[in-house]
Design a protein around this motif. Structure first.
Motif, PDB file in Angstrom:
ATOM      1  N   TRP A 123      -7.793   9.538 -15.228  1.00 37.85           N
ATOM      2  CA  TRP A 123      -6.192   9.775 -14.273  1.00 37.85           C
ATOM      3  C   TRP A 123      -5.477  10.969 -15.005  1.00 37.85           C
ATOM      4  O   TRP A 123      -4.944  11.647 -14.739  1.00 37.85           O
ATOM      5  CB  TRP A 123      -5.576   8.700 -14.495  1.00 37.85           C
ATOM      6  N   TYR A 124      -5.173  10.888 -16.692  1.00 40.43           N
ATOM      7  CA  TYR A 124      -5.166  12.180 -17.275  1.00 40.43           C
ATOM      8  C   TYR A 124      -5.218  13.287 -17.260  1.00 40.43           C
ATOM      9  O   TYR A 124      -4.985  14.638 -16.770  1.00 40.43           O
ATOM     10  CB  TYR A 124      -5.092  11.765 -18.562  1.00 40.43           C
ATOM     11  N   ALA A 126      -7.659  14.477 -14.344  1.00 35.06           N
ATOM     12  CA  ALA A 126      -6.937  14.726 -13.107  1.00 35.06           C
ATOM     13  C   ALA A 126      -5.744  15.213 -12.764  1.00 35.06           C
ATOM     14  O   ALA A 126      -5.497  16.986 -12.486  1.00 35.06           O
ATOM     15  CB  ALA A 126      -7.458  14.169 -11.937  1.00 35.06           C
ATOM     16  N   SER A 127      -5.088  14.889 -13.334  1.00 36.24           N
ATOM     17  CA  SER A 127      -3.860  14.701 -12.708  1.00 36.24           C
ATOM     18  C   SER A 127      -3.254  16.032 -13.885  1.00 36.24           C
ATOM     19  O   SER A 127      -2.448  16.869 -13.072  1.00 36.24           O
ATOM     20  CB  SER A 127      -2.891  13.330 -13.787  1.00 36.24           C
ATOM     21  N   ALA A 128      -3.691  16.393 -14.850  1.00 35.30           N
ATOM     22  CA  ALA A 128      -3.037  17.681 -15.695  1.00 35.30           C
ATOM     23  C   ALA A 128      -3.816  18.881 -14.761  1.00 35.30           C
ATOM     24  O   ALA A 128      -3.181  19.942 -14.787  1.00 35.30           O
ATOM     25  CB  ALA A 128      -3.594  17.422 -17.646  1.00 35.30           C
ATOM     26  N   VAL A 130      -4.902  19.514 -11.461  1.00 34.59           N
ATOM     27  CA  VAL A 130      -3.384  19.358 -10.447  1.00 34.59           C
ATOM     28  C   VAL A 130      -2.479  19.920 -11.169  1.00 34.59           C
ATOM     29  O   VAL A 130      -2.054  21.232  -9.691  1.00 34.59           O
ATOM     30  CB  VAL A 130      -3.971  18.043  -9.315  1.00 34.59           C
ATOM     31  N   ALA A 131      -2.151  19.462 -12.182  1.00 34.28           N
ATOM     32  CA  ALA A 131      -0.459  20.191 -12.409  1.00 34.28           C
ATOM     33  C   ALA A 131      -0.970  21.442 -12.883  1.00 34.28           C
ATOM     34  O   ALA A 131       0.043  22.003 -11.911  1.00 34.28           O
ATOM     35  CB  ALA A 131       0.710  19.086 -13.304  1.00 34.28           C
ATOM     36  N   ALA A 315      -7.626  22.402  -6.985  1.00 34.94           N
ATOM     37  CA  ALA A 315      -7.293  21.136  -7.041  1.00 34.94           C
ATOM     38  C   ALA A 315      -8.226  19.895  -7.080  1.00 34.94           C
ATOM     39  O   ALA A 315      -8.039  18.806  -7.597  1.00 34.94           O
ATOM     40  CB  ALA A 315      -5.805  20.820  -6.938  1.00 34.94           C
ATOM     41  N   VAL A 319     -10.339  16.831  -9.133  1.00 29.00           N
ATOM     42  CA  VAL A 319     -10.555  15.618  -8.856  1.00 29.00           C
ATOM     43  C   VAL A 319     -11.807  14.811  -9.079  1.00 29.00           C
ATOM     44  O   VAL A 319     -11.303  13.844  -9.717  1.00 29.00           O
ATOM     45  CB  VAL A 319      -9.808  14.735  -7.828  1.00 29.00           C
ATOM     46  N   LEU A 322     -12.281  12.068 -12.061  1.00 28.41           N
ATOM     47  CA  LEU A 322     -11.824  10.760 -11.927  1.00 28.41           C
ATOM     48  C   LEU A 322     -12.812   9.703 -11.752  1.00 28.41           C
ATOM     49  O   LEU A 322     -12.489   8.229 -12.180  1.00 28.41           O
ATOM     50  CB  LEU A 322     -11.043  10.138 -10.293  1.00 28.41           C
TER      51      LEU A 322
END
Length: 447
Positions: A123-124, A126-128, A130-131, A315, A319, A322
């Motif tokens: 989760w970290y 993938a989020s990082a 994308v951000a 992005a 993902v 994940l």
């Protein structure tokens, strides 16, 4: 992205000499130096010769697409552009993953309440990723002509300073790595492919120099090649001296080595991680922004439209962290990028052979064809522990390459009806050319 010779050198130092690729060569111990030499003889020299030939014999063109299309045909030129575009997306994601890991490690060692496994959390990551893609999209939406040089300097600092820490730490805390390390079964092929991939792109980046004279091109190639080889050798051997070969993590080995090199100092380790993260983020921008102009020109779309489309795809690639282990996702993306780099080189070599007279320089091109073919085959085999077999991985990579070929064929032609150019031999005059010459002559004479 038009830059001068020193801008090209900075681009190569920051993008090609990436801390993300050092662990791959380090897994081979001192024998990685053999692959460094092979990369010089089999990749840099043949590719630089071929691109310089295209540039020198086609002085009226200013992009790699135009040069390849002029010599090898429209489809070859379009494939090069599409391949560069997709390659930028696939390789930038592992670089941004490394950035995310480095930041997480820095937070952990600064005493903040962050768990030890936070850096590898799907989760970290993938989020990082994308951000960071959103942040880079905002950067690309601005005019980068004036700020790109500063971004390259920032990226260079993020590579050079941690590299110095690794070198000094290997002398004070490391031991001489073995020539033939143990426990490398399943790692040899992708590691060799990553080392070869690390040398791919110098000749293409030099093509973007503002001064396209042979002397400027040779200067950009020579300086970039020397710095790249030296930094690769020092970085890989330093990591191999600091971390036992059986324990090197392919996606975060540089972070492992920095932890040992800093001698247990949390502040020094965190500072190096932050520098590496900032450098990785800054060096990802040229990878993403470089092919945009050519792709936008080829597709007939606005650059901002292509930027949004490209980074949206990037992005989506982020993902995958994940649903897969971080090391597996790293190698999937890196192998695809390595295979596309070698395929791009094969198209350049083929265009040169089609568009030039036969001479002794063909030997160098044939060496490049053999080397890039081997690199392509090496990239089709994943290492152990990635959760996918070779029988499944090879069709996956070949499927991506097939989609790139299909996209190159489907994109509207910019140079409809163009024919390959025999390098060094003028194209025959067509009827429209003769008419234009006649009208121009009448105009100059006041008729």
């Amino acid at each position: 992205m038009a830059v001068d010779v020193w801008g090209v050198v900075l681009l190569n130092v920051t993008s090609l000499v990436s801390l993300t690729l050092f662990p791959a060569g380090a897994s081979l111990g001192l024998s990685t130096l053999f692959w460094d030499l092979a990369g010089v003889l089999g990749t840099i020299l043949p590719a630089a010769y071929s691109v310089q030939l295209l540039l020198q014999e086609s002085p009226a063109v200013h992009t790699l697409y135009d040069a390849v299309a002029h010599a090898g045909g429209e489809t070859a030129g379009k494939f090069v552009v599409v391949c560069e575009w997709v390659n930028g997306m696939s390789f930038s994601v592992p670089m941004l993953q490394f950035t995310a890991v480095a930041l997480a490690e820095a937070l952990t060692h600064l005493g903040l309440p962050v768990s030890e496994d936070f850096a590898t959390s799907g989760w970290y990551l993938a989020s990082a990723v994308v951000a960071q893609m959103v942040l880079l999209t905002g950067f690309q939406m601005q005019s980068l002509d004036e700020t790109m040089r500063w971004l390259l300097f920032l990226a260079a600092a993020g590579v050079l300073l941690p590299l110095v820490t690794l070198i000094v730490g290997s002398v004070t805390h490391g031991t001489m790595p073995p020539m033939h390390p143990h426990n490398t079964e399943g790692l040899f092929q992708p590691a060799a492919a990553a080392v070869m991939f690390g040398f791919g792109g110098i000749e293409v980046a030099a093509f973007h120099a503002k001064d396209s004279s042979p002397a400027a091109y040779q200067a950009a190639i020579g300086i970039s090649a020397f710095l790249t080889i030296v930094m690769y050798a020092l970085g890989q051997v330093s990591i191999a001296a600091l971390v036992p070969q059986g324990e090197i993590d392919m996606s975060r080995g540089a972070i492992q080595a920095l932890r040992v090199a800093t001698g247990g100092s949390d502040i020094l380790f965190a500072a190096n991680c932050v520098l590496a993260a900032v450098g990785g983020l800054a060096s990802a921008l040229p990878w993403l922004h470089g092919p945009i102009q050519g792709m936008a020109q080829l597709a007939g779309e606005k650059e901002k439209t292509m930027i949004i489309l490209q980074n949206a795809f990037g992005a989506c690639l982020g993902v995958i962290f994940l649903c897969t282990p971080s090391s597996a996702a790293f190698w999937w993306l890196l192998s695809i990028s390595a295979c596309m780099t070698q395929s791009l080189h094969l198209v350049i070599y083929g265009s040169c052979l089609v568009g030039k007279r036969r001479d002794r320089g063909d030997v160098l091109i044939l060496i490049g064809i053999v080397t890039s073919s081997c690199g392509l085959l090496l990239g089709l085999r994943p290492p152990d522990g990635t959760g996918i077999t070779t029988k499944a991985f090879a069709p996956l990579v070949l499927g991506v390459l097939s989609l790139v070929c299909l996209a190159a064929w489907a994109v509207p032609s910019k140079r409809a009806g163009c024919t390959p150019l025999i390098l060094g031999v003028p194209e025959p005059l067509r009827a429209n050319d003769l008419e234009d010459l006649y009208l121009a002559a009448c105009d100059t004479r006041g008729v």
